[in-house]
Design a protein around this motif. Structure first.
Motif, short mmCIF file in Angstrom:
data_model
loop_
_atom_site.label_atom_id
_atom_site.label_comp_id
_atom_site.label_asym_id
_atom_site.label_seq_id
_atom_site.Cartn_x
_atom_site.Cartn_y
_atom_site.Cartn_z
N VAL A 33 0.87 -1.18 0.00
CA VAL A 33 0.00 0.00 0.00
C VAL A 33 0.90 1.23 0.00
O VAL A 33 1.72 1.40 0.89
CB VAL A 33 -0.90 0.00 1.25
N CYS A 34 0.74 2.04 -1.06
CA CYS A 34 1.64 3.18 -1.26
C CYS A 34 0.87 4.48 -1.05
O CYS A 34 -0.35 4.53 -1.23
CB CYS A 34 2.19 3.13 -2.68
N ARG A 35 1.60 5.54 -0.71
CA ARG A 35 0.95 6.85 -0.57
C ARG A 35 0.28 7.30 -1.88
O ARG A 35 -0.73 7.98 -1.86
CB ARG A 35 2.00 7.89 -0.12
N THR A 36 0.85 6.87 -3.00
CA THR A 36 0.23 7.20 -4.30
C THR A 36 -1.16 6.57 -4.41
O THR A 36 -2.08 7.17 -4.95
CB THR A 36 1.14 6.73 -5.45
N ASP A 37 -1.33 5.36 -3.87
CA ASP A 37 -2.66 4.73 -3.85
C ASP A 37 -3.64 5.63 -3.09
O ASP A 37 -4.77 5.84 -3.51
CB ASP A 37 -2.64 3.37 -3.14
N GLY A 55 -3.25 -0.37 -6.72
CA GLY A 55 -2.18 -1.24 -6.23
C GLY A 55 -1.07 -1.47 -7.23
O GLY A 55 -1.31 -1.96 -8.33
N HIS A 56 0.16 -1.08 -6.85
CA HIS A 56 1.27 -1.20 -7.80
C HIS A 56 2.54 -1.76 -7.16
O HIS A 56 3.63 -1.50 -7.62
CB HIS A 56 1.54 0.16 -8.46
N GLN A 57 2.37 -2.51 -6.07
CA GLN A 57 3.54 -3.19 -5.48
C GLN A 57 3.09 -4.64 -5.30
O GLN A 57 2.81 -5.08 -4.19
CB GLN A 57 3.92 -2.58 -4.15
N LEU A 133 8.83 -2.90 -4.24
CA LEU A 133 8.46 -2.70 -5.64
C LEU A 133 8.06 -1.28 -6.00
O LEU A 133 7.99 -0.95 -7.18
CB LEU A 133 7.36 -3.70 -6.03
N CYS A 134 7.78 -0.45 -5.00
CA CYS A 134 7.63 0.98 -5.33
C CYS A 134 8.47 1.78 -4.37
O CYS A 134 9.40 2.47 -4.75
CB CYS A 134 6.17 1.45 -5.26
N ALA A 135 8.12 1.66 -3.08
CA ALA A 135 8.85 2.37 -2.05
C ALA A 135 10.36 2.16 -2.22
O ALA A 135 11.15 3.09 -2.16
CB ALA A 135 8.39 1.89 -0.68
ZN ZN Z 1 4.07 3.78 -5.04
#
Ligand code: ZN
Ligand code: ZN
Length: 315
Positions: A33-37, A55-57, A133-135
């Motif tokens: 879970v990313c801040r971009t989400d 969701g991108h990780q 995968l993102c962070a």
């Molecule tokens: Zn992200």
């Protein structure tokens, strides 16, 4: 978890994704879970596909072969524009983004371009791998673009999911890392990961910084970072969305200080970082949630209540 409109994220039964040409189906195991989400779900970042699965990780296994792969924010690029040909596919105008322009990993199954899947090194669990995968990857690109050199003095502004992974890379490079954050819990996490100094956003560092990366999604923090820099040094801004940067005196930029944004990442960044992360090894501090708890995970992230990285685990 389907986002039909801003602030309307619900658990739904949907049709299985169908693989298009060059695509595979990935059975999802975990999704960070990313801040971009959060910014997409809240509408701070405008929706580009409606409805969309965020969701991108994403960590999962390719249906049929069982190969474990990761999916990340960059879901595709045209491969033939000026930027792609120059090795800057992160800047491609036709780029696709997972969980924004194409469906993401807040789901049991997702379709993905085969050439934008990343093999994951052994020795890290599906939960551990997701935040990388993102962070992790974007934090790594931010470090690179900040121009920090081994042994240099690096400032990290904000200490969430991305920064707590970036510090591990910077420490591996022998950097002295100073962490600027409002939260005492983040100060404690930073010290535990080897920060030489911790303070508030506006506290002056003991010595000027050789490079800085800002992670906090606030323009005022960018100015604070600029103020802490040595001449000729760079602030890399790790944020897809900022609330505007307040006006500041040109004196802060004078003497060849540089302010630059960090946009997405390239597949080369992803591959390099994942190998390095396995070698160091980078360890994510994680807090897990069930898929249906995605709204709660996002709310905790918004409230600053997640230490390290939140990860959804499919049942
Ligand atoms: Zn992200
Ligand atoms: Zn392109």
């Amino acid at each position: 978890m389907v986002l039909a409109a801003p602030d309307d994220l619900t658990l739904r039964e949907v049709d299985d994704p169908v693989a298009g040409p060059g695509e595979v189906i990935v059975d999802v195991s975990t999704c960070g879970v990313c801040r971009t989400d959060l910014q997409i779900v809240s509408g701070d970042i405008e929706m580009r596909k409606r409805p969309v699965i965020p969701g991108h990780q994403v960590v999962g296994r390719i249906a049929g072969t069982g190969e474990r792969v990761g999916l990340a924010w960059l879901a595709g690029a045209c491969g033939c524009c000026r930027e792609c040909l120059a090795g800057r596919e992160n800047l491609c105008e036709q780029a696709e983004f997972r969980g924004w322009t194409v469906d993401g990993g807040y789901a049991e199954r997702v379709a993905a371009r085969r050439d934008f899947t990343f093999p994951l090194p052994d020795g890290m669990s599906d939960i551990q791998a997701a935040p990388l995968l993102c962070a992790g990857i974007i934090g790594y690109r931010s470090l690179r673009l900040s121009g920090i050199e081994p042994g240099g003095r690096l400032g990290l502004f904000g200490f969430g999911s991305s920064a707590h992974l970036a510090i591990q890379v910077a420490r591996h490079w022998g950097c002295e890392v100073l962490v600027f954050s409002r939260s005492s819990a983040e100060h404690e996490l930073a010290r535990g990961l080897g920060a030489a100094w911790v303070g508030g956003y506006d506290d002056p560092p003991p010595e000027p910084l050789d490079a800085a990366v800002t992670f906090a999604p606030a323009g005022s923090v960018v100015v604070a970072a600029l103020r802490a820099l040595a001449p000729g040094a760079t602030v890399a801004i790790n944020a897809i969305h900022l609330d505007g940067i307040p006006a500041f005196s040109y004196d802060l930029l004078w003497r060849e200080r540089v302010l630059r944004s960090v946009a997405n990442f390239t597949r080369a960044d992803a591959t390099a970082f994942l190998e390095l992360a396995a070698e160091i090894p980078v360890r994510a501090q994680t807090q897990t949630f069930a898929l249906a708890e995605a709204p709660q995970a996002l709310a905790r992230l918004a409230a600053g209540e997640v230490q390290g990285s939140a990860v959804l685990v499919m049942s």
